[in-house]
Scaffold this motif. Structure first.
Motif, PDB file in Angstrom:
ATOM      1  N   VAL A  42      31.813 -30.527  24.507  1.00 31.01           N
ATOM      2  CA  VAL A  42      33.286 -30.499  25.074  1.00 31.01           C
ATOM      3  C   VAL A  42      33.893 -31.755  24.383  1.00 31.01           C
ATOM      4  O   VAL A  42      35.011 -31.100  23.581  1.00 31.01           O
ATOM      5  CB  VAL A  42      33.755 -31.132  26.923  1.00 31.01           C
ATOM      6  N   LEU A  43      34.373 -32.249  23.909  1.00 35.16           N
ATOM      7  CA  LEU A  43      34.537 -33.066  22.483  1.00 35.16           C
ATOM      8  C   LEU A  43      34.497 -32.647  21.322  1.00 35.16           C
ATOM      9  O   LEU A  43      35.608 -32.349  20.891  1.00 35.16           O
ATOM     10  CB  LEU A  43      33.600 -34.781  23.040  1.00 35.16           C
ATOM     11  N   ALA A  44      33.233 -31.815  21.023  1.00 42.33           N
ATOM     12  CA  ALA A  44      33.473 -30.837  19.764  1.00 42.33           C
ATOM     13  C   ALA A  44      34.356 -29.629  20.167  1.00 42.33           C
ATOM     14  O   ALA A  44      35.342 -29.217  19.265  1.00 42.33           O
ATOM     15  CB  ALA A  44      31.843 -30.556  19.706  1.00 42.33           C
ATOM     16  N   ARG A  79      38.511 -29.214  17.876  1.00 37.17           N
ATOM     17  CA  ARG A  79      37.827 -28.149  16.754  1.00 37.17           C
ATOM     18  C   ARG A  79      38.959 -27.363  17.577  1.00 37.17           C
ATOM     19  O   ARG A  79      40.250 -26.803  17.228  1.00 37.17           O
ATOM     20  CB  ARG A  79      36.532 -26.535  17.754  1.00 37.17           C
ATOM     21  N   THR A  80      39.354 -27.156  18.745  1.00 39.49           N
ATOM     22  CA  THR A  80      40.876 -26.537  19.222  1.00 39.49           C
ATOM     23  C   THR A  80      42.017 -27.925  18.596  1.00 39.49           C
ATOM     24  O   THR A  80      43.281 -27.142  18.792  1.00 39.49           O
ATOM     25  CB  THR A  80      41.056 -26.575  20.999  1.00 39.49           C
ATOM     26  N   GLN A 134      21.319 -36.828  30.901  1.00 41.83           N
ATOM     27  CA  GLN A 134      21.021 -36.192  29.848  1.00 41.83           C
ATOM     28  C   GLN A 134      22.020 -34.707  29.354  1.00 41.83           C
ATOM     29  O   GLN A 134      22.479 -34.173  28.267  1.00 41.83           O
ATOM     30  CB  GLN A 134      18.977 -36.278  28.912  1.00 41.83           C
ATOM     31  N   ARG A 135      22.181 -34.143  30.326  1.00 41.04           N
ATOM     32  CA  ARG A 135      22.182 -32.872  30.450  1.00 41.04           C
ATOM     33  C   ARG A 135      23.911 -33.215  30.391  1.00 41.04           C
ATOM     34  O   ARG A 135      24.478 -32.557  29.934  1.00 41.04           O
ATOM     35  CB  ARG A 135      21.756 -32.057  31.962  1.00 41.04           C
ATOM     36  N   MET A 136      24.434 -34.048  30.915  1.00 43.32           N
ATOM     37  CA  MET A 136      25.822 -35.616  30.834  1.00 43.32           C
ATOM     38  C   MET A 136      25.945 -35.047  30.098  1.00 43.32           C
ATOM     39  O   MET A 136      27.522 -34.665  29.301  1.00 43.32           O
ATOM     40  CB  MET A 136      25.335 -35.855  33.000  1.00 43.32           C
ATOM     41  N   ALA A 137      25.362 -36.367  28.897  1.00 40.56           N
ATOM     42  CA  ALA A 137      26.031 -36.879  28.436  1.00 40.56           C
ATOM     43  C   ALA A 137      25.664 -35.310  26.545  1.00 40.56           C
ATOM     44  O   ALA A 137      26.752 -35.405  26.061  1.00 40.56           O
ATOM     45  CB  ALA A 137      24.844 -37.623  27.604  1.00 40.56           C
TER      46      ALA A 137
END
Length: 106
Positions: free
Chosen positions: A17-19, A23-24, A8-11
């Motif tokens: 990271v994807l978000a 944004r970048t 769950q933490r990895m997900a």
């Protein structure tokens, strides 16, 4: 149970990271679009090329400084060195650390 929490933490971290990457990516596009708008506005106001006196006025420097900037590549000359490319002035002005850096030709 511990394995379930780790997954769950990895997900959750992967979503974060994807978000952040998205944004970048948007931020980079926005800066490029802003530079293009500024270039077009300067070209609309002054034309594609200006003389060295107009360049000095646009940048708020002396003509001697304009000659130095041309010599070291911070702005680009045009028309056999008689004029200055307005787009290079816009790129120079948009560069965060404008002082002492060379611009990249378009």
């Amino acid at each position: 149970m511990a394995m379930e929490m780790s997954l769950q933490r990895m997900a959750d971290l992967e979503r974060r990271v994807l978000a952040l990457e998205e944004r970048t990516r948007r931020s980079l596009w926005t800066r490029e679009e802003e530079l293009a708008r500024k270039e077009e506005a300067l070209v609309a106001q002054y034309g594609e090329y200006v003389d060295k006196t107009a360049t000095a006025k646009i940048l708020g420097v002396t003509r001697a400084t304009v000659y130095a900037m041309l010599a070291d590549g911070r702005i680009e000359g045009a028309c056999s060195g008689r004029r200055v490319a307005v787009r290079s002035i816009a790129r120079y002005m948009a560069t965060p650390k404008s002082r002492g850096t060379k611009i990249k030709p378009a």
